[in-house]
Design an enzyme around this catalytic site. Structure first.
Site, PDB file in Angstrom:
ATOM      1  N   ASN A 103      92.931  66.702 111.307  1.00 32.75           N
ATOM      2  CA  ASN A 103      91.552  67.069 111.070  1.00 32.75           C
ATOM      3  C   ASN A 103      91.023  68.292 112.254  1.00 32.75           C
ATOM      4  OD1 ASN A 103      91.472  65.161 108.542  1.00 32.75           O
ATOM      5  ND2 ASN A 103      90.605  63.592 110.005  1.00 32.75           N
ATOM      6  N   ARG A 151      86.646  55.869 111.642  1.00 31.76           N
ATOM      7  CA  ARG A 151      86.563  55.069 110.371  1.00 31.76           C
ATOM      8  C   ARG A 151      87.171  53.662 110.620  1.00 31.76           C
ATOM      9  NH1 ARG A 151      88.527  58.499 104.683  1.00 31.76           N
ATOM     10  NH2 ARG A 151      86.270  59.578 105.371  1.00 31.76           N
ATOM     11  N   TYR A 156      86.910  51.941  98.162  1.00 32.13           N
ATOM     12  CA  TYR A 156      86.701  54.087  97.420  1.00 32.13           C
ATOM     13  C   TYR A 156      88.171  53.312  96.831  1.00 32.13           C
ATOM     14  CZ  TYR A 156      88.224  58.154  95.807  1.00 32.13           C
ATOM     15  OH  TYR A 156      88.546  59.213  95.523  1.00 32.13           O
ATOM     16  N   HIS A 169      91.313  53.528 109.170  1.00 38.19           N
ATOM     17  CA  HIS A 169      91.471  55.445 108.532  1.00 38.19           C
ATOM     18  C   HIS A 169      92.934  55.841 108.130  1.00 38.19           C
ATOM     19  CE1 HIS A 169      90.090  58.986 110.142  1.00 38.19           C
ATOM     20  NE2 HIS A 169      90.628  59.809 108.601  1.00 38.19           N
ATOM     21  N   ASP A 215      74.074  57.235  82.614  1.00 33.54           N
ATOM     22  CA  ASP A 215      75.173  56.472  83.477  1.00 33.54           C
ATOM     23  C   ASP A 215      76.425  56.200  82.704  1.00 33.54           C
ATOM     24  OD1 ASP A 215      77.007  54.076  84.834  1.00 33.54           O
ATOM     25  OD2 ASP A 215      74.902  53.949  86.193  1.00 33.54           O
ATOM     26  N   ASP A 248      95.072  60.373  95.299  1.00 33.11           N
ATOM     27  CA  ASP A 248      95.859  60.251  96.675  1.00 33.11           C
ATOM     28  C   ASP A 248      96.235  59.110  97.247  1.00 33.11           C
ATOM     29  OD1 ASP A 248      94.750  61.499  98.500  1.00 33.11           O
ATOM     30  OD2 ASP A 248      96.212  62.721  98.692  1.00 33.11           O
ATOM     31  N   LYS A 275      81.376  66.007 102.919  1.00 32.88           N
ATOM     32  CA  LYS A 275      82.706  65.570 103.427  1.00 32.88           C
ATOM     33  C   LYS A 275      82.923  66.121 104.413  1.00 32.88           C
ATOM     34  CE  LYS A 275      83.481  62.746  99.531  1.00 32.88           C
ATOM     35  NZ  LYS A 275      82.761  63.616  98.062  1.00 32.88           N
TER      36      LYS A 275
HETATM   37  P1  NAD Z   1      80.723  63.512  93.964  1.00 31.83           P
HETATM   38  O1  NAD Z   1      81.051  62.563  93.874  1.00 31.83           O
HETATM   39  O2  NAD Z   1      81.179  64.965  93.891  1.00 31.83           O
HETATM   40  O3  NAD Z   1      81.284  63.629  91.667  1.00 31.83           O
HETATM   41  C1  NAD Z   1      80.626  62.893  90.890  1.00 31.83           C
HETATM   42  C2  NAD Z   1      80.171  63.267  90.051  1.00 31.83           C
HETATM   43  O4  NAD Z   1      80.373  61.497  89.454  1.00 31.83           O
HETATM   44  C3  NAD Z   1      78.945  63.107  90.444  1.00 31.83           C
HETATM   45  O5  NAD Z   1      78.276  64.243  89.467  1.00 31.83           O
HETATM   46  C4  NAD Z   1      77.830  62.449  89.848  1.00 31.83           C
HETATM   47  O6  NAD Z   1      76.545  62.258  89.735  1.00 31.83           O
HETATM   48  C5  NAD Z   1      78.445  61.253  88.916  1.00 31.83           C
HETATM   49  N1  NAD Z   1      78.281  59.791  89.041  1.00 31.83           N
HETATM   50  C6  NAD Z   1      78.645  58.908  89.898  1.00 31.83           C
HETATM   51  N2  NAD Z   1      78.069  57.656  88.789  1.00 31.83           N
HETATM   52  C7  NAD Z   1      78.520  57.760  88.051  1.00 31.83           C
HETATM   53  C8  NAD Z   1      78.054  56.800  86.928  1.00 31.83           C
HETATM   54  N3  NAD Z   1      78.005  55.768  86.845  1.00 31.83           N
HETATM   55  N4  NAD Z   1      78.046  57.535  85.816  1.00 31.83           N
HETATM   56  C9  NAD Z   1      77.561  58.569  84.889  1.00 31.83           C
HETATM   57  N5  NAD Z   1      78.123  60.045  86.846  1.00 31.83           N
HETATM   58  C10 NAD Z   1      78.591  59.571  87.546  1.00 31.83           C
HETATM   59  O7  NAD Z   1      84.134  63.980  93.126  1.00 31.83           O
HETATM   60  P2  NAD Z   1      84.821  64.628  93.370  1.00 31.83           P
HETATM   61  O8  NAD Z   1      84.422  64.853  94.520  1.00 31.83           O
HETATM   62  O9  NAD Z   1      84.076  65.823  92.017  1.00 31.83           O
HETATM   63  O10 NAD Z   1      85.410  63.802  92.528  1.00 31.83           O
HETATM   64  C11 NAD Z   1      85.751  63.932  91.123  1.00 31.83           C
HETATM   65  C12 NAD Z   1      87.359  62.219  90.853  1.00 31.83           C
HETATM   66  O11 NAD Z   1      88.030  63.321  91.445  1.00 31.83           O
HETATM   67  C13 NAD Z   1      86.644  61.104  91.774  1.00 31.83           C
HETATM   68  O12 NAD Z   1      86.823  60.705  90.061  1.00 31.83           O
HETATM   69  C14 NAD Z   1      86.968  61.173  92.466  1.00 31.83           C
HETATM   70  O13 NAD Z   1      87.798  59.854  93.278  1.00 31.83           O
HETATM   71  C15 NAD Z   1      88.272  61.939  91.983  1.00 31.83           C
HETATM   72  N6  NAD Z   1      89.600  62.913  93.483  1.00 31.83           N
HETATM   73  C16 NAD Z   1      88.477  63.582  93.898  1.00 31.83           C
HETATM   74  C17 NAD Z   1      89.338  64.047  95.896  1.00 31.83           C
HETATM   75  C18 NAD Z   1      88.792  65.520  96.310  1.00 31.83           C
HETATM   76  O14 NAD Z   1      88.951  65.522  97.617  1.00 31.83           O
HETATM   77  N7  NAD Z   1      87.248  65.244  95.867  1.00 31.83           N
HETATM   78  C19 NAD Z   1      91.111  64.622  95.441  1.00 31.83           C
HETATM   79  C20 NAD Z   1      91.076  63.653  94.850  1.00 31.83           C
HETATM   80  C21 NAD Z   1      90.259  62.399  93.364  1.00 31.83           C
HETATM   81  O1  DAU Z   2      92.733  62.113  99.092  1.00 30.54           O
HETATM   82  C1  DAU Z   2      91.907  62.508  98.630  1.00 30.54           C
HETATM   83  C2  DAU Z   2      90.965  61.755  98.942  1.00 30.54           C
HETATM   84  O2  DAU Z   2      89.919  63.090  99.095  1.00 30.54           O
HETATM   85  C3  DAU Z   2      89.279  61.970  97.449  1.00 30.54           C
HETATM   86  O3  DAU Z   2      90.109  60.958  96.690  1.00 30.54           O
HETATM   87  C4  DAU Z   2      88.422  61.450  97.942  1.00 30.54           C
HETATM   88  O4  DAU Z   2      86.963  61.040  96.863  1.00 30.54           O
HETATM   89  C5  DAU Z   2      87.229  62.038  98.883  1.00 30.54           C
HETATM   90  O5  DAU Z   2      86.374  62.251  99.719  1.00 30.54           O
HETATM   91  C6  DAU Z   2      88.499  62.610 100.326  1.00 30.54           C
HETATM   92  O6  DAU Z   2      89.045  61.383 101.011  1.00 30.54           O
HETATM   93  P1  DAU Z   2      88.961  61.255 102.222  1.00 30.54           P
HETATM   94  O7  DAU Z   2      88.370  60.493 103.391  1.00 30.54           O
HETATM   95  O8  DAU Z   2      90.083  61.812 102.560  1.00 30.54           O
HETATM   96  O9  DAU Z   2      87.581  62.769 102.707  1.00 30.54           O
HETATM   97  P2  DAU Z   2      86.554  62.991 103.607  1.00 30.54           P
HETATM   98  O10 DAU Z   2      86.267  65.225 103.529  1.00 30.54           O
HETATM   99  O11 DAU Z   2      85.869  62.099 104.022  1.00 30.54           O
HETATM  100  O12 DAU Z   2      87.872  62.914 104.923  1.00 30.54           O
HETATM  101  C7  DAU Z   2      88.961  63.723 104.897  1.00 30.54           C
HETATM  102  C8  DAU Z   2      89.197  63.816 106.721  1.00 30.54           C
HETATM  103  O13 DAU Z   2      88.393  64.090 107.694  1.00 30.54           O
HETATM  104  C9  DAU Z   2      89.356  61.965 106.753  1.00 30.54           C
HETATM  105  O14 DAU Z   2      90.449  61.558 107.456  1.00 30.54           O
HETATM  106  C10 DAU Z   2      87.870  61.263 107.803  1.00 30.54           C
HETATM  107  C11 DAU Z   2      88.247  62.945 108.743  1.00 30.54           C
HETATM  108  N1  DAU Z   2      86.269  63.111 109.144  1.00 30.54           N
HETATM  109  C12 DAU Z   2      85.694  63.009 108.045  1.00 30.54           C
HETATM  110  C13 DAU Z   2      84.145  62.724 107.902  1.00 30.54           C
HETATM  111  C14 DAU Z   2      83.443  62.587 107.038  1.00 30.54           C
HETATM  112  C15 DAU Z   2      86.052  63.077 109.913  1.00 30.54           C
HETATM  113  O15 DAU Z   2      86.869  63.494 111.157  1.00 30.54           O
HETATM  114  N2  DAU Z   2      84.790  63.825 110.581  1.00 30.54           N
HETATM  115  C16 DAU Z   2      84.013  63.523 109.533  1.00 30.54           C
HETATM  116  O16 DAU Z   2      82.925  64.037 109.547  1.00 30.54           O
END
Ligand code: NAD
Ligand code: DAU
Length: 342
Positions: free
Chosen positions: A248, A272, A149, A275, A57, A125, A188
């Site tokens: 979406n 949500r 978040y 949202h 952690d 973003d 997601k």
């Molecule tokens: P993810 O949830 O898939 O992965 C997060 C990872 O962090 C996991 O492997 C988890 O085990 C680890 N983790 C969580 N808590 C922890 C702790 N206390 N100590 C050590 N490890 C820990 O997330 P992701 O989608 O890969 O996102 C990665 C990063 O990118 C995040 O910081 C997120 O905010 C950012 N981000 C994500 C997106 C997206 O669309 N997924 C977009 C922009 C930014």
């Molecule tokens: O924009 C960057 C972010 O994108 C990251 O920082 C976050 O970690 C990542 O989870 C993501 O956030 P969103 O909330 O945009 O992603 P999510 O996939 O949860 O949802 C995308 C869109 O789809 C959002 O408008 C909510 C909608 N949604 C999502 C889910 C899970 C639905 O309509 N139905 C669903 O079941």
């Protein structure tokens, strides 16, 4: 180079490690990950060289090896680890504050003491809040987060800035739009809709599906982070986006078309809370200063992605069925599970 990556068994982190070791074959990466429900060792199953997992952690200071030990001699830290799902932060926010804010502070503090030469903080973003039907976020847009978040990520982002301003730690921040691609947890939107469609399950669309997201293939984000490491300026923030903005419902219908599944699977469900309506990034700074451009168009990237989820049903099952266990049993299990890979 020797890199310390946090959160490398999650979606973007594991794709980054795979990309980096493919393109920088003599480098090595230490991956610090707690392996929460979102971290999955199967995300790194195919790696054969250059990677070491330390299951821990980022908030825990008493653990051996310490964060100080782990930062010894590293050329750069790339900090992905976070609680990342908006809906979970609405249900319960404490873990988001702990990992995203306090965990980031711990890493920044250790990096300062160890005089780490580069610290890339992966922000999002979502820290900018929501846009109406027009406009774009630039790096100067004031932060205005709406979900717990996003608020926790904004706190981390501002801490990163403060360590540059106060202590001169060479921190660079990226704020990327929504990533998609292989190894994304099926909570997601894109993997959820894809895997539900494949199983003939309902596709839950929040509200009327009118919200707009900007979609970036994860490999383009990995290339952007590589460009940040090579050409990014300490103290700067870079928006990382694709310009591919869709509501979406359009994304969901495209997935159904690619999989040849009926739109009768769509269910409009309760929206949500708070949202965010629309995200759209002005990425001219990254294009100009990092000489980075996204390479994968959404239509092509979505096709590759749905094909990947179709071909990797065992991975999907492992991700969906990972129960959330307490940290210590999790750590024991993952260490044992990983031993044979090193
Ligand atoms: P993810 O949830 O898939 O992965 C997060 C990872 O962090 C996991 O492997 C988890 O085990 C680890 N983790 C969580 N808590 C922890 C702790 N206390 N100590 C050590 N490890 C820990 O997330 P992701 O989608 O890969 O996102 C990665 C990063 O990118 C995040 O910081 C997120 O905010 C950012 N981000 C994500 C997106 C997206 O669309 N997924 C977009 C922009 C930014
Ligand atoms: O924009 C960057 C972010 O994108 C990251 O920082 C976050 O970690 C990542 O989870 C993501 O956030 P969103 O909330 O945009 O992603 P999510 O996939 O949860 O949802 C995308 C869109 O789809 C959002 O408008 C909510 C909608 N949604 C999502 C889910 C899970 C639905 O309509 N139905 C669903 O079941």
């Amino acid at each position: 180079m020797k890199l310390l990556v946090t959160g490398g068994a999650g979606f973007i982190g594991s794709n980054f490690i795979r990309y980096w070791l493919r393109t920088h074959r003599t480098d090595c990466i230490c991956n610090v990950d707690k392996l929460t429900y979102a971290g999955n060792l199967k995300n790194l199953d195919d790696l054969t060289h250059g990677h070491e997992l330390v299951c821990r952690d980022i908030c825990d200071e008493s653990c051996d090896p310490t964060l100080e030990d782990l930062m010894e001699g590293v050329d750069a830290v790339i900090h992905f680890a976070a609680e990342s799902h908006v809906d979970r932060s609405i249900d319960s926010s404490a873990e988001f504050i702990r990992t995203n804010v306090m965990g980031t502070q711990r890493l920044l503090e250790v990096a300062r003491r160890k005089r780490v030469a580069r610290f890339v903080h992966i922000s999002t973003d979502e820290v900018y809040g929501a846009l109406g039907p027009t406009g774009e976020f630039t790096e100067q847009t004031p932060l205005d987060p709406n979900s717990p978040y996003a608020a926790s990520k904004a706190g981390a982002d501002m801490l990163a800035r403060s360590y540059f301003r106060t202590h001169g730690l060479p921190v660079i921040v990226t704020r990327a739009c929504n990533n998609y691609g292989p190894y994304q947890h099926p909570e997601k939107l894109i993997p959820l809709m894809t895997t539900n469609a494949l199983e003939g399950l309902p596709l839950p669309v929040y509200g009327k599906g009118e919200q707009v997201r900007e979609w970036l293939h994860v490999e383009d984000n990995c290339r952007a982070i590589e460009a940040v490491l090579a050409r990014g300026v300490p103290g700067e923030v870079y928006n990382i986006g694709s310009g591919e903005r869709h509501n979406n419902i359009t994304i969901v219908k495209t997935i159904l078309r690619l999989l040849d599944r009926p739109s009768s699977l769509i269910r409009f469900v309760e929206d949500r809370l708070a949202h965010d309506f629309r995200y759209a990034l002005d990425c001219s700074k990254a294009r100009r200063e990092l000489q980075w451009e996204p390479q994968i168009r959404l239509e092509e990237g979505l096709q590759m992605t749905v094909t990947w989820y179709q071909a990797n049903r065992a991975w999907v099952e492992s991700a969906k069925n990972r129960p959330f266990k307490d940290y210590y049993s999790q750590m024991y299990e993952s260490r044992a599970g990983y031993a044979g890979k090193q």
